[in-house]
Design an enzyme around this catalytic site. Structure first.
Site, mmCIF file in Angstrom:
data_model
loop_
_atom_site.group_PDB
_atom_site.id
_atom_site.type_symbol
_atom_site.label_atom_id
_atom_site.label_comp_id
_atom_site.label_asym_id
_atom_site.label_seq_id
_atom_site.Cartn_x
_atom_site.Cartn_y
_atom_site.Cartn_z
ATOM 1 N N CYS A 1 51.369 40.123 49.349
ATOM 2 C CA CYS A 1 52.267 40.973 50.142
ATOM 3 C C CYS A 1 52.312 42.393 49.568
ATOM 4 O O CYS A 1 51.916 42.633 48.441
ATOM 5 C CB CYS A 1 53.665 40.366 50.225
ATOM 6 S SG CYS A 1 54.740 40.733 48.829
ATOM 7 N N CYS B 1 50.266 36.465 45.119
ATOM 8 C CA CYS B 1 50.902 36.953 46.340
ATOM 9 C C CYS B 1 50.233 38.250 46.774
ATOM 10 O O CYS B 1 50.125 39.194 45.999
ATOM 11 C CB CYS B 1 52.397 37.188 46.105
ATOM 12 S SG CYS B 1 53.263 37.706 47.608
ATOM 13 N N CYS C 1 55.401 43.045 46.387
ATOM 14 C CA CYS C 1 55.349 42.571 45.000
ATOM 15 C C CYS C 1 54.623 43.565 44.097
ATOM 16 O O CYS C 1 53.649 44.200 44.511
ATOM 17 C CB CYS C 1 54.646 41.220 44.921
ATOM 18 S SG CYS C 1 55.640 39.829 45.487
#
Length: 191
Positions: A49, A47, A52
């Site tokens: 993003c 991930c 996180c």
């Protein structure tokens, strides 16, 4: 190129579909927070993003989900705090070392009932039977965190080369789950 993530940089280690769970620990040398998972994880993925938790120097986190009932904090729960109380995913981190142990959704949401975890916090560093990463999500989000956009194609190529399909949202099956949930909630589909 910067590290994608320590679990990806040398290729992907295949997990055991019958893995029965294990313990995750924060990075504290003494009195670490311990979380016990009583099953394997699902939808494990890289991930990009900005929310996180990532190891230092990594472009991506590796995060999977587990049913909420299969997660228990088994040591030093008093050290946990919610990183951003306004976020949909309530990320529970250790006050001392900053490691995110799990994320929980408390609001009405398609993924409510699933907790987000980082299997790399297990004693085997995530290579001890947990489901291997299945895809890469929110890849372009690394640009928002300062990654040079001129290098994004190389990142996608490297992810593809190790077997991860790249998305700038979630994988299609998960996006379908979100759309189905939304359609049932609005009445467009029968609940």
């Amino acid at each position: 190129m910067a590290s994608l993530h320590p679990l990806l940089d040398s290729g992907i280690t295949k997990g055991d579909p019958n893995h029965s769970g294990g313990k995750l620990h924060c990075k504290c040398a003494t009195n670490p927070v311990e979380v016990t998972l009583s099953s394997n994880i699902a939808h494990n993925h890289a991930c990009g993003c900005s929310k996180c938790w990532k190891p230092k120097g990594a472009l991506f986190s590796i995060v999977g989900v587990i049913p909420r009932d299969n997660l228990a904090v088994t040591a030093h729960e008093e050290k946990l705090y919610v990183v951003d109380p306004k976020a949909a995913i309530q990320r529970h981190a250790c006050r001392d070392c900053g490691t995110h142990l799990y994320g929980r959704i408390e609001i009405d949401h398609p993924f409510k009932g699933l907790d987000f975890v980082h299997a790399e916090l297990s004693p085997g560093g995530g290579k001890d039977g947990w489901q291997e990463p299945q895809f890469a999500a929110f890849v372009s989000s690394i640009i928002e965190q300062g990654f040079d956009p001129a290098g994004i194609d190389a990142v996608r190529s490297k992810l593809n080369a190790i077997g991860l399909q790249t998305y700038d949202c979630l994988a299609p099956g998960l996006m379908d789950l979100i759309a189905t949930y939304t359609a049932k909630k609005s009445g467009a589909l029968k609940a």
